[in-house]
Scaffold this active site. Structure first.
Site, PDB file in Angstrom:
ATOM      1  N   ARG A 172      44.487  47.565  86.037  1.00 53.39           N
ATOM      2  CA  ARG A 172      45.705  48.368  85.890  1.00 53.39           C
ATOM      3  C   ARG A 172      45.983  49.140  87.174  1.00 53.39           C
ATOM      4  NH1 ARG A 172      45.159  53.045  83.926  1.00 53.39           N
ATOM      5  NH2 ARG A 172      43.772  52.487  82.220  1.00 53.39           N
ATOM      6  N   LYS A 220      65.948  39.566  88.270  1.00 52.68           N
ATOM      7  CA  LYS A 220      67.213  38.929  88.608  1.00 52.68           C
ATOM      8  C   LYS A 220      67.050  38.101  89.894  1.00 52.68           C
ATOM      9  CE  LYS A 220      68.209  41.372  85.067  1.00 52.68           C
ATOM     10  NZ  LYS A 220      68.787  42.682  85.123  1.00 52.68           N
TER      11      LYS A 220
HETATM   12  C1  LIG Z   1      68.472  43.956  84.637  1.00 51.99           C
HETATM   13  C2  LIG Z   1      68.803  45.193  85.371  1.00 51.99           C
HETATM   14  C3  LIG Z   1      68.042  46.361  85.219  1.00 51.99           C
HETATM   15  C4  LIG Z   1      66.884  46.450  84.251  1.00 51.99           C
HETATM   16  O1  LIG Z   1      65.847  45.599  84.619  1.00 51.99           O
HETATM   17  P1  LIG Z   1      64.822  44.884  83.588  1.00 51.99           P
HETATM   18  O2  LIG Z   1      63.967  44.088  84.488  1.00 51.99           O
HETATM   19  O3  LIG Z   1      65.633  44.077  82.642  1.00 51.99           O
HETATM   20  O4  LIG Z   1      64.112  45.992  82.888  1.00 51.99           O
HETATM   21  C5  LIG Z   1      68.374  47.466  85.981  1.00 51.99           C
HETATM   22  N1  LIG Z   1      69.414  47.443  86.846  1.00 51.99           N
HETATM   23  C6  LIG Z   1      70.186  46.345  86.998  1.00 51.99           C
HETATM   24  C7  LIG Z   1      71.329  46.381  87.948  1.00 51.99           C
HETATM   25  C8  LIG Z   1      69.905  45.191  86.272  1.00 51.99           C
HETATM   26  O5  LIG Z   1      70.690  44.116  86.428  1.00 51.99           O
END
Ligand SMILES: *Cc1c(COP(=O)(O)O)cnc(C)c1O
Length: 386
Positions: free
Chosen positions: A52, A203
């Site tokens: 961790r 993303k």
């Molecule tokens: C998806 C997203 C998040 C959150 O991220 P997760 O990995 O889904 O927790 C935060 N900010 C933006 C702009 C995003 O597209």
């Protein structure tokens, strides 16, 4: 590898990944799944003691991410919202957070539901005008949080102007910029004055829609130290396997972003020419009200587009064959969604409508498929939805 002069893809492929670091000289960084590490004597350990607190694969990924951002410190988390949890933990009871009014739905929900319990207040403002930010600052404001381009309307916020005017007012406010939509390939918020860059690595950075992870990157040693403490103490850590996957995804970040840019601009131009489309939002279209700022602040745009449809939105989404109807963004595959009912459904209706997130607003994440196929798909769905 230490040189900062090297190119983006060279860093993505080599930073923190010299085979000389491990005795077997594997060219691909070894995935170490072990949760514990042998010690020479009590509390005498080399780099790691418990999984961790740290792991070789996580270290490789964090080193590579920091190099790509030209930042000093990178701390990864189990999700983008895990990074949000950690960053907002820098605030104390009684502090105030000022956020942009057009944020990712999950971030908006987090702010509206999770900060209150800790006695932290918040407000939202349209940060496309710098004076709004300064006017909304309260004596107890300790953090300003923005996303640019905003989601889903692709409005731009001038990071340098916000940073400069904030710092001339108050040195103690931490400026956080969510760079998920553009990545460090197209935009470098730290160079423009941000204190912390936050990512959902789920993303574009990973880019293959198969890992949930987040990161915070900063040049400030004190902030990095506290974020590193929260990563471990709160237990919001990514797995070694997921770190391996994201590190692998980064190798093609430059290639992918170039193709996302090319495809999204082609799709945006096509949409603009179609009679069933009311208005298209893409910062690299000359019709975008902040096109000049886009050229100044960024070196390109990702696959994110939104537009107002004149036809039947359900029919349009149903007719799409290559674009998949799904939430999320930033993968190699093209996605389409309806923010009002999907990604932005958690935003209160009055706020949503004030922002222009109506049932006619469609958001696309344009992938890296063949350009002509994507345009043909959009065309047949538009033609069918009139
Ligand atoms: C998806 C997203 C998040 C959150 O991220 P997760 O990995 O889904 O927790 C935060 N900010 C933006 C702009 C995003 O597209």
């Amino acid at each position: 590898m230490t040189s900062k002069a090297e190119g983006f893809s060279t860093k993505a492929i080599h930073a923190g990944q010299s085979p000389l670091q491990w005795s077997h000289r594997a060219v691909v960084p070894p995935l170490v799944m072990s949760t514990t590490f042998q010690q020479d004597g009590p509390a005498e350990f080399k780099d790691f003691d418990y999984g961790r607190s740290g792991n070789p694969m996580r270290k490789v990924l964090e080193t590579c991410l920091a190099a790509l951002e030209d930042g000093e410190h990178c701390i990864t988390f189990s999700s983008g919202l895990g990074a949000t949890t950690s960053i907002t933990s820098l605030l104390e009871t009684g502090d105030h957070l000022l956020a942009g009014d057009d944020l990712y739905g999950g971030t908006n929900r987090f702010i509206q539901n999770c900060l209150k319990k800790q006695g932290i207040t918040y407000s939202f403002t349209d940060m496309t005008k710098v004076e709004n930010v300064i006017n909304a600052i309260q004596p107890n404001t300790k953090m300003v949080w923005l996303e640019t381009p905003t989601n889903p309307l692709m409005k731009l916020i001038n990071i340098k102007d916000v940073a400069d005017s904030l710092k001339s007012h108050r040195q103690d406010i931490i400026l956080v910029v969510d760079n998920t939509f553009l990545t460090c390939y197209f935009q470098k918020p730290l160079e423009l004055g941000a204190d912390i860059v936050i990512y959902s690595l789920s993303k574009y950075m990973n880019g293959h829609s198969d890992v949930i992870m987040g990161a915070a990157i900063t040049n400030k040693h004190d902030l990095a130290k506290r974020l590193r403490f929260f990563q471990n103490a709160m237990g919001i850590v990514p797995s070694p396997f997921d770190c391996f996957m994201v590190n692998r995804g980064l190798k093609t970040l430059e290639l992918r972003m170039q193709q996302h840019m090319k495809n999204s601009l082609a799709v945006a131009k096509f949409l603009e020419s179609h009679p069933c489309v009311e208005r298209v939002f893409h910062p690299y279209l000359p019709s975008h009200p902040q096109h000049e700022l886009a050229l100044k602040q960024t070196t390109g745009h990702s696959g994110m587009i939104s537009f107002y449809l004149k036809g039947d939105e359900r029919k349009f989404l149903k007719e799409l064959k290559i674009f998949t109807l799904a939430e999320s963004l930033g993968g190699y595959e093209s996605l389409a969604e309806l923010p009002s009912l999907m990604t932005h459904a958690s935003i209160p209706e009055d706020m949503r409508l004030a922002l222009g997130i109506t049932d006619k607003l469609i958001r696309l994440s344009v992938g890296i498929e063949t350009e002509q196929d994507l345009i043909a798909d959009i065309k047949q769905a538009l033609d069918a939805c009139q």
